[in-house]
Write an enzyme that holds these catalytic residues in place. Structure first.
Site, short mmCIF file in Angstrom:
data_model
loop_
_atom_site.label_atom_id
_atom_site.label_comp_id
_atom_site.label_asym_id
_atom_site.label_seq_id
_atom_site.Cartn_x
_atom_site.Cartn_y
_atom_site.Cartn_z
N TYR A 33 0.82 -1.21 0.00
CA TYR A 33 0.00 0.00 0.00
C TYR A 33 0.85 1.26 0.00
O TYR A 33 2.07 1.20 0.20
CB TYR A 33 -0.96 0.01 1.20
CG TYR A 33 -0.32 0.37 2.53
CD1 TYR A 33 0.50 -0.54 3.20
CD2 TYR A 33 -0.53 1.62 3.10
CE1 TYR A 33 1.07 -0.20 4.42
CE2 TYR A 33 0.04 1.96 4.33
CZ TYR A 33 0.84 1.05 4.98
OH TYR A 33 1.41 1.38 6.17
N ARG A 52 7.87 3.82 -4.83
CA ARG A 52 7.96 2.90 -3.69
C ARG A 52 6.91 1.79 -3.80
O ARG A 52 7.18 0.64 -3.45
CB ARG A 52 7.81 3.66 -2.37
CG ARG A 52 8.10 2.78 -1.16
CD ARG A 52 8.14 3.57 0.13
NE ARG A 52 6.87 4.20 0.41
CZ ARG A 52 6.68 5.13 1.35
NH1 ARG A 52 7.70 5.54 2.10
NH2 ARG A 52 5.50 5.67 1.54
N ARG A 100 -7.89 -20.51 -0.54
CA ARG A 100 -6.85 -20.28 0.46
C ARG A 100 -5.76 -21.33 0.44
O ARG A 100 -5.98 -22.50 0.76
CB ARG A 100 -7.47 -20.22 1.86
CG ARG A 100 -6.45 -19.76 2.91
CD ARG A 100 -7.05 -19.63 4.29
NE ARG A 100 -6.08 -19.06 5.22
CZ ARG A 100 -5.09 -19.74 5.77
NH1 ARG A 100 -4.92 -21.02 5.50
NH2 ARG A 100 -4.24 -19.15 6.59
N HIS A 102 -1.28 -21.00 1.12
CA HIS A 102 -0.23 -19.99 1.35
C HIS A 102 0.51 -19.64 0.06
O HIS A 102 0.71 -18.48 -0.25
CB HIS A 102 0.76 -20.48 2.42
CG HIS A 102 0.20 -20.47 3.80
ND1 HIS A 102 -0.83 -21.28 4.19
CD2 HIS A 102 0.52 -19.73 4.88
CE1 HIS A 102 -1.13 -21.04 5.46
NE2 HIS A 102 -0.32 -20.10 5.91
N LYS A 147 6.43 -1.80 1.98
CA LYS A 147 5.24 -1.20 2.61
C LYS A 147 4.09 -2.18 2.44
O LYS A 147 3.23 -2.02 1.57
CB LYS A 147 4.94 0.18 2.02
CG LYS A 147 4.08 1.05 2.94
CD LYS A 147 4.20 2.50 2.58
CE LYS A 147 3.20 3.38 3.30
NZ LYS A 147 3.34 3.44 4.75
N GLU A 179 12.46 3.17 13.77
CA GLU A 179 11.57 4.23 13.27
C GLU A 179 10.35 4.28 14.17
O GLU A 179 10.27 3.56 15.17
CB GLU A 179 11.19 3.96 11.81
CG GLU A 179 10.45 2.65 11.60
CD GLU A 179 10.14 2.38 10.13
OE1 GLU A 179 9.93 3.32 9.36
OE2 GLU A 179 10.08 1.18 9.77
N LEU A 203 11.17 1.66 6.89
CA LEU A 203 10.55 2.05 5.64
C LEU A 203 11.31 3.28 5.14
O LEU A 203 11.58 4.21 5.91
CB LEU A 203 9.08 2.43 5.88
CG LEU A 203 8.36 2.80 4.59
CD1 LEU A 203 8.06 1.56 3.76
CD2 LEU A 203 7.08 3.56 4.88
N1 PDD Z 1 2.96 5.54 7.21
N2 PDD Z 1 7.63 4.38 8.73
C1 PDD Z 1 6.47 3.71 8.81
C2 PDD Z 1 6.45 2.41 9.53
C3 PDD Z 1 5.31 4.24 8.21
O1 PDD Z 1 4.16 3.54 8.28
C4 PDD Z 1 5.37 5.49 7.55
C5 PDD Z 1 4.17 6.09 6.89
C6 PDD Z 1 6.59 6.17 7.52
C7 PDD Z 1 6.76 7.50 6.84
O2 PDD Z 1 6.79 7.34 5.43
P1 PDD Z 1 6.32 8.51 4.45
O3 PDD Z 1 7.15 9.71 4.75
O4 PDD Z 1 6.63 7.95 3.10
O5 PDD Z 1 4.87 8.73 4.72
C8 PDD Z 1 7.70 5.57 8.10
C9 PDD Z 1 1.73 5.89 6.53
C10 PDD Z 1 1.42 7.33 6.57
C11 PDD Z 1 0.60 4.99 7.04
O6 PDD Z 1 0.85 3.81 7.16
O7 PDD Z 1 -0.50 5.46 7.27
#
Ligand code: PDD
Length: 279
Positions: A33, A52, A100, A102, A147, A179, A203
């Site tokens: 996503y 990304r 279903r 895996h 992501k 993070e 991320l």
């Molecule tokens: N999340 N790290 C994580 C784990 C994140 O989920 C996000 C963003 C970021 C920041 O990434 P960016 O600058 O590209 O938004 C870092 C989004 C907003 C979410 O999951 O809702």
């Protein structure tokens, strides 16, 4: 104003957008996503988000059906349809519907979903006072650079954030900060902006990259390296970066005061630069 949804090629009212119970996103969290926001009706850093999305999809061997040019067109159409002053665009691509099991069929048709909803930015007063965070053990898997919609560890962390009545959880793996649960983390040590390096532990935030470039253009030294939890507490400044938080100073972590207990000069400067950059 209605929230807008896009599903498998068509725009529909959000309440009418439905996915099968056999969708692998639902069954296995087998999908990726992106979250993008608009400023004055324009998507911010859309190209970087779409790049990304492609990287995340390829890392999972998931066929992402739209090119970045096609996605750009769809995102702009969605923004026009929703007509919100500020919108949050959510894109999700899963490996689609299958009985279903895996293991997957490489030729499966992905399920593609996008929603466009009103975005309520973080209150400006919070920017001025700074926020509080807690640290939590980073229990996520080994590919946090993807992501993926597998957000269980983040979900649990955000629930603890809510219960602790703070703003964010800063995740710690083997004594080093990685993070935030929904943001990247930067610290200031003796005038240098330090943030964990890109790689499987974090991320690669779109906002992170923008802010590092802003720091460089401001003549601030930057270092991409891991910082220990004790160095986090001892930092002159700590701030978060992310699509939803922009540049947000953290003034207390685990009830300990960071720096002066007020948003520091470098975080404030970068927050100002960021605001100039986005509008
Ligand atoms: N999340 N790290 C994580 C784990 C994140 O989920 C996000 C963003 C970021 C920041 O990434 P960016 O600058 O590209 O938004 C870092 C989004 C907003 C979410 O999951 O809702």
């Amino acid at each position: 104003m209605p929230d807008v949804a896009f599903i498998n090629g068509a725009f529909v009212p959000l309440a009418e957008a439905k996915v099968s119970i056999e969708d692998r996103g639902f069954q296995f969290g087998d999908g990726v996503y992106e979250v993008i926001r608009t400023y004055k009706g324009r998507p911010f850093a859309l190209e970087a988000h779409l790049a990304r999305l492609n990287r995340s999809a390829s890392a999972l061997d998931l066929r992402q059906p739209y090119s970045s040019a096609e996605w750009t067109d769809l995102v702009l159409k969605g923004i026009t349809r929703a007509a919100y002053p500020e919108a949050k665009i959510y894109i999700q691509v899963t490996r689609g519907v299958a009985p279903r099991e895996h293991a997957y069929l490489p030729e499966a048709t992905p399920t593609v979903v996008m929603t466009i909803r009103e975005f309520h930015p973080v209150d400006r007063s919070i920017q001025a006072t700074g926020v509080e965070a807690i640290t939590l053990e980073d229990i996520r898997w080994g590919r946090c650079d993807i992501k993926s919609v597998n957000l269980l560890a983040n979900v649990l962390a955000r629930q603890q954030v809510k219960q602790a009545r703070v703003f964010e959880a800063i995740l710690v793996r083997e004594g080093l900060i990685t993070e935030g649960a929904v943001s990247n983390v930067m610290v200031v040590q003796g005038g240098t902006v330090v943030t964990p390096p890109e790689g499987p532990r974090i991320l690669s935030g779109v906002t992170r990259a923008v802010v590092l470039n802003l720091a460089l253009s401001e003549g601030l030294p930057i270092q991409e390296r891991f910082v220990s939890q004790s160095d986090l507490y001892a930092a002159d400044e700590v701030f978060l970066t992310g699509t939803t938080v922009e540049v947000l100073p953290v003034v207390r972590i685990d009830r300990k005061v960071i720096g002066s207990g007020r948003p520091g000069p470098i975080a404030q400067r970068l927050a100002g630069c960021f605001t100039n950059r986005v509008v």
